[in-house]
Each structure stands twice: as C-alpha cells, then as structure tokens.
Design a protein around this motif. Structure first.
Motif, PDB file in Angstrom:
ATOM      1  N   ARG A 201      39.663  82.515 -37.435  1.00  0.00           N
ATOM      2  CA  ARG A 201      40.115  81.713 -38.254  1.00  0.00           C
ATOM      3  C   ARG A 201      41.713  82.169 -38.787  1.00  0.00           C
ATOM      4  N   ALA A 204      43.845  80.465 -36.337  1.00  0.00           N
ATOM      5  CA  ALA A 204      43.718  78.926 -36.362  1.00  0.00           C
ATOM      6  C   ALA A 204      44.679  78.658 -37.576  1.00  0.00           C
ATOM      7  N   LEU A 205      44.605  79.417 -38.449  1.00  0.00           N
ATOM      8  CA  LEU A 205      45.640  79.044 -39.683  1.00  0.00           C
ATOM      9  C   LEU A 205      46.950  79.496 -39.243  1.00  0.00           C
ATOM     10  N   LYS A 206      47.461  80.383 -38.415  1.00  0.00           N
ATOM     11  CA  LYS A 206      48.715  80.700 -38.081  1.00  0.00           C
ATOM     12  C   LYS A 206      49.184  79.451 -37.105  1.00  0.00           C
ATOM     13  N   THR A 207      48.316  78.913 -36.306  1.00  0.00           N
ATOM     14  CA  THR A 207      48.681  77.707 -35.489  1.00  0.00           C
ATOM     15  C   THR A 207      48.804  76.488 -36.542  1.00  0.00           C
ATOM     16  N   ILE A 208      48.390  76.318 -37.432  1.00  0.00           N
ATOM     17  CA  ILE A 208      48.663  75.412 -38.461  1.00  0.00           C
ATOM     18  C   ILE A 208      50.024  75.475 -39.199  1.00  0.00           C
ATOM     19  N   GLU A 209      50.075  76.742 -39.555  1.00  0.00           N
ATOM     20  CA  GLU A 209      51.399  77.215 -40.366  1.00  0.00           C
ATOM     21  C   GLU A 209      52.402  77.255 -39.483  1.00  0.00           C
ATOM     22  N   ASP A 210      52.183  77.603 -38.274  1.00  0.00           N
ATOM     23  CA  ASP A 210      53.585  77.459 -37.550  1.00  0.00           C
ATOM     24  C   ASP A 210      54.150  75.972 -37.351  1.00  0.00           C
ATOM     25  N   SER A 211      53.120  75.092 -37.065  1.00  0.00           N
ATOM     26  CA  SER A 211      53.750  73.700 -37.027  1.00  0.00           C
ATOM     27  C   SER A 211      54.202  73.192 -38.503  1.00  0.00           C
ATOM     28  N   PHE A 212      53.504  73.755 -39.498  1.00  0.00           N
ATOM     29  CA  PHE A 212      54.099  73.431 -40.914  1.00  0.00           C
ATOM     30  C   PHE A 212      55.424  73.836 -41.155  1.00  0.00           C
ATOM     31  N   GLN A 215      58.401  72.561 -39.611  1.00  0.00           N
ATOM     32  CA  GLN A 215      59.290  71.080 -40.242  1.00  0.00           C
ATOM     33  C   GLN A 215      59.885  71.506 -40.984  1.00  0.00           C
ATOM     34  N   ARG A 225      52.395  82.646 -46.101  1.00  0.00           N
ATOM     35  CA  ARG A 225      51.895  83.080 -45.102  1.00  0.00           C
ATOM     36  C   ARG A 225      52.103  84.979 -44.961  1.00  0.00           C
TER      37      ARG A 225
END
Length: 424
Positions: A201, A204-212, A215, A225
């Motif tokens: 998890r 997975a959160l890191k992947t989402i945060e990297d994208s966020f 931006q 984070r």
C-alpha cells in the motif's frame, strides 16, 4: 489512510505528526525500514542514560511512607522497619526495604505550592506557573538533551505511561510526551495488516503521490509524504516491540503486580532497555483527606511497593541502574496533623521525595524533619534543586540554557543547586 494513524492520548493529530517530524529531524538519515534493537543494541547501551519518574498524583503522605514519626500525636498507626540501607521506612513497604541501599530519601523538601495543579506544574518543571511563559517539563528537557546521543532510537524519547504528563512548553511539540496505556498499547497505532501488505500500500501511495507532486501542487503535499513516511517507519520499527508488555512471562508480570502501575513500571523497564531517555509512570489516588491509613495499607502502598521494588531490582540486575535515575515524587506532602476524617490535608512545607540510580548514593536520608514532622531540619530543598540533581546524575550540564519563544534565556532547572549529599 490517515484514519488508521489516530492520535495517542495527550496529543492531538497535528501535534503527533509534528512530534514524528521533529523526531525524524533528530534521526536524520539513520531512519530506514528494518532497523532493529539487535542491530543497534551496542550503541544504545553506550548512550543509555535514562530517567524513570514515578509520579504520585494527589500528593502522597511521605510522612507515612518514608519519614515516619511513630509514637507522636502526628505519627499515625504505622511502624517503621529496617532496610538494606541506613534508613527506616514504613512497615507496609517490605519489598522496597530490601532495595533501599539503591535509593536515597530527600526528607527536607520544602515548597510553597499546595494546590494540586500548581504543585504538579512546579514539580514537573522547576518553575511556578507563569501566564507569560510555558516552561518545559522534566521529560521534555531530558529527552531534548539526551536524544542527540542516540540517533539510533526510532521510538519517541519521552513516553508517559498510564496518565498524561506535563507538556514540552516552549521547546515545542517535538518533545511532547508520547502517551500509552500501561499495557503499552497506543490507541489506533496498531497494524491490522501484515507488513508485506502495508508495504504494498505504501508503494501504491507513492505512485499516486509522485504523480500528484509532479503537478507542482506545492510544498504541503511533499511535507505530507515526509510525515507519512516517518509514521510508516514508526509502525514497522522493531523497536516498537519494547511496548509489548504482554509478551513478558507471567511470573514477571506477577512480580510487578498485575495492575496498571505494576505493568506500567514493567513497561518502563522495557523502554529503558530500548534506549528511551525519559519514561513517566503515573500512580494516582494519593489525595487522602479521609481514611488515609486504611487506603494506604490496603491499596496504595502494596501496589507501590511491589512495582517500585521490582523496577529497581530488575534495572540493577541488568546493569542499567548505574545509568538510570529513578525519581519518586508527587506535587507535595500532607499535613502532619491528622484531621477529623482520619485523613491528612495538603502540606508543602516539609515533605520527602526518593531518588536513586545514576550514581546517586543510596541507603541514606538527606535532610530531615523535626519530631512532629511540621518543620524541616537542615537545608531546605526545592523542585529546582531536585531537578538540577537529576540532570547532574544524567550528565546534563547545568550551564545549559534554553531560549523561550519571546527570546528570554532560561537556565536548565531554573538555576537550582545540586543536592551534594546525594553524591558523596
């Protein structure tokens, strides 16, 4: 996700995260998943100065425990017993009597704060309450000074067991007490997931945060984070095993007493072994305005005796007592005169505290009180003096100066003087 990491008692969520972030600053790059007590055991032992404060909320009658006056009008029904040191104590403390060669009684404490809240604050900080300055407590000061010696420590450096301690004052919430119950459980900080699923998890959160973060959403997202990462580290640290009192053998738990204070003292021993600089264990129930002797004999003293003696004995047998200071105290003493309800009221003029370990000379009484316990004999000692002596025993320089938020410099322990007889 955040709902899983709820707040320990005594801190709100923001303060808890601030605490974690502050601790992370001290830990620096040494923080990583997989660190263990075993890996850092040798280093932690080298820098293991610690303090355990046994806080007796309510103001215990030290005249019925450590400085008895048998045969006088004020003395009450309890008798004295000999100890392993050169002092006598209450007959209802037989286990501590065997450990008194490790402990010293300061019988000439004399203070002016006979109100519970004011006395509690004063004895925890060395300062009387001041509306303009929020002073740091023992735990915050000692954790602040000793934490720098042990970057390997992954768990909080100031742990309050079984009750809320005083706060960090102007040192900031990074040094606030981390409050746990006596069985070591931190509310809502227990993982219901297996570690591998938690790691999945986190990835997975890191992947989402990297994208966020990509931006360019600002620093708040990155800070989020970082703080969450430190919380993961705490959750998965092997040092969290120190809180697992339930894993102690049944005979060990029985030895300390299977009550909140007994298990709290057992937890304190485990935390000291893990390298935590300051642990406070709370035992309330000492505000005995009525029926004091029945309460002490049947309730408070048996609980105190078993737990305090076991803690002292175990620390000594593990070679930790030389570097660990044990402090027993409340906010004040109680009146020598026994009131109409067979109780004692508040009394700050002449009372006792007990200290031991950390190079303090045990088996002795420092100072004293007169025949009926109403006045001290010899030099009076204050909260500041006691705190200065504890800091000295821990190797903390009394020249240390803090700066309040208003820019005012303040010496550690409010410039108290060392109680020299404790060390000679």
């Amino acid at each position: 996700m955040w709902s899983r990491f709820a707040t320990p008692v005594g801190m709100n969520r923001r303060h808890f995260m601030s605490h974690m972030a502050g601790a992370a600053t001290m830990m620096g790059a040494s923080l990583s998943l997989g660190h263990s007590l075993r890996v850092h055991a040798d280093t932690l032992k080298k820098n293991r100065k610690s303090c355990v404060l046994l806080w007796m909320g309510g103001g215990p009658s030290s005249m019925d425990i450590w400085d008895l006056k048998p045969g006088t009008d004020n003395g009450g029904p309890f008798k004295t017993i000999s100890t392993s040191g050169d002092v006598e104590i209450c007959e209802h403390m037989p286990l501590m009597a065997k450990q008194m060669h490790h402990m010293a009684i300061v019988r000439s404490m004399s203070t002016r704060e006979a109100d519970h809240n004011r006395g509690r604050y004063y004895m925890h900080t060395g300062y009387v309450p001041d509306a303009n300055v929020d002073y740091p407590s023992y735990g915050a000061v000692i954790a602040h000074e000793l934490m720098v010696q042990r970057p390997e420590l992954e768990i909080p450096p100031f742990v309050s067991v079984g009750g809320a301690s005083e706060g960090p004052g102007f040192l900031g919430m990074s040094w606030a007490p981390f409050s746990v119950s006596s069985n070591g459980r931190v509310r809502n900080l227990e993982m219901s997931l297996a570690k591998d699923r938690l790691m999945q998890r986190q990835i997975a959160l890191k992947t989402i945060e990297d994208s966020f973060i990509g931006q360019k959403r600002g620093g708040v997202v990155e800070d989020h984070r970082k703080v969450l990462g430190k919380t993961f580290d705490l959750l998965t640290s092997a040092q969290m095993q120190a809180f697992e009192v339930d894993k102690e053998p049944k005979e060990v738990k029985e030895k300390y007493g299977e009550n909140n204070f007994g298990q709290g003292c057992l937890l304190a021993r485990r935390l000291v072994e893990a390298g935590v600089p300051f642990v406070e264990v709370d035992l309330g129930g000492w505000d005995n305005h009525q029926g004091i002797f029945r309460t002490l004999e049947n309730d408070r003293l048996p609980v105190l005796d078993r737990a305090m003696a076991s803690l002292t004995e175990d620390l000594e047998q593990r070679g930790l007592l030389q570097d660990t200071v044990i402090v027993w105290m409340g906010e004040f003493g109680r009146t020598p005169r026994i009131n109409a309800d067979a109780g004692r009221d508040h009394w700050a003029r002449a009372w006792s505290v007990v200290v031991g370990g950390g190079g303090i000379k045990g088996g002795q009484a420092v100072g004293g009180t007169n025949e009926d316990g109403t006045e001290i004999t010899g030099d009076p000692y204050s909260s500041e003096d006691l705190m200065a002596s504890v800091c000295h025993a821990l190797g903390i320089s009394l020249e240390t100066t803090f700066t309040s938020k208003s820019g005012r410099p303040m010496k550690i322990a409010n410039s108290g003087k060392i109680i020299k007889d404790l060390f000679t």
